[in-house]
Design a protein around this motif. Structure first.
Motif, short mmCIF file in Angstrom:
data_model
loop_
_atom_site.label_atom_id
_atom_site.label_comp_id
_atom_site.label_asym_id
_atom_site.label_seq_id
_atom_site.Cartn_x
_atom_site.Cartn_y
_atom_site.Cartn_z
N GLN A 1 0.85 -1.20 0.00
CA GLN A 1 0.00 0.00 0.00
C GLN A 1 0.88 1.24 0.00
O GLN A 1 1.68 1.45 0.89
N VAL A 2 0.69 2.07 -1.01
CA VAL A 2 1.49 3.29 -1.11
C VAL A 2 1.00 4.31 -0.09
O VAL A 2 -0.19 4.57 0.02
N GLN A 3 1.95 4.89 0.62
CA GLN A 3 1.63 5.95 1.57
C GLN A 3 2.52 7.16 1.28
O GLN A 3 3.68 7.01 0.87
N LEU A 4 1.95 8.34 1.46
CA LEU A 4 2.65 9.59 1.17
C LEU A 4 2.59 10.50 2.40
O LEU A 4 1.58 10.53 3.11
N GLN A 5 3.65 11.26 2.61
CA GLN A 5 3.71 12.17 3.74
C GLN A 5 4.42 13.45 3.34
O GLN A 5 5.58 13.42 2.92
N GLU A 6 3.70 14.56 3.49
CA GLU A 6 4.28 15.87 3.18
C GLU A 6 5.09 16.39 4.37
O GLU A 6 4.75 16.13 5.53
N SER A 7 6.13 17.16 4.07
CA SER A 7 6.91 17.81 5.12
C SER A 7 7.49 19.10 4.57
O SER A 7 7.75 19.23 3.37
#
Length: 132
Positions: A1-7
């Motif tokens: 499962q692809v997960q994305l996180q902005e920073s």
């Protein structure tokens, strides 16, 4: 499962460059036919697609942002980055990174009714405020 996180910074001064990074897990940003987008939502407004970087490294930008936007990637870190220059308070928004697992034409992304069902996975979003 692809997960994305902005920073990135939550506060940017007018005329400066906004820079955000999206860190991807559960999949590679070089996977064929994956398209990695930046999208934003200003307060009280709808989603605005900014641009994408494709699995190949090619980029495509919304005409509204093209003149002051750059999207790049670091494949060694599995990250892609947004840079938006010459920001004004009107650039205050929640910024999202997202991915589509297939190709869509520019008109798909530029649909004014674009919503968060349009792409296959999204980050949680990062609020960026432009203020002195």
């Amino acid at each position: 499962q692809v997960q994305l996180q902005e920073s990135g910074p939550g506060l940017v001064k007018p005329s400066q460059t906004l820079s955000l990074t999206c860190t991807v897990s559960g999949g590679s940003i070089t996977t064929n036919y994956y398209y990695w987008s930046w999208i934003r939502q200003p307060p009280g407004k709808g989603l605005e697609w900014i641009g994408y970087i494709a699995y190949s490294g090619s980029t495509y930008y919304s005409p509204s942002f093209k003149s002051r936007t750059s999207i790049s990637r670091d494949t060694s870190k599995n990250q892609f980055t947004l840079q938006l220059s010459s920001v004004t308070p009107e650039d205050t928004a929640v910024y999202y990174c997202a991915v589509a697992f297939t190709y869509y034409s520019g008109s798909y992304y530029l649909d004014p009714d674009l919503d968060n069902n349009a792409l296959d996975a999204w980050g949680q979003g990062a609020l960026v405020t432009v203020s002195s």
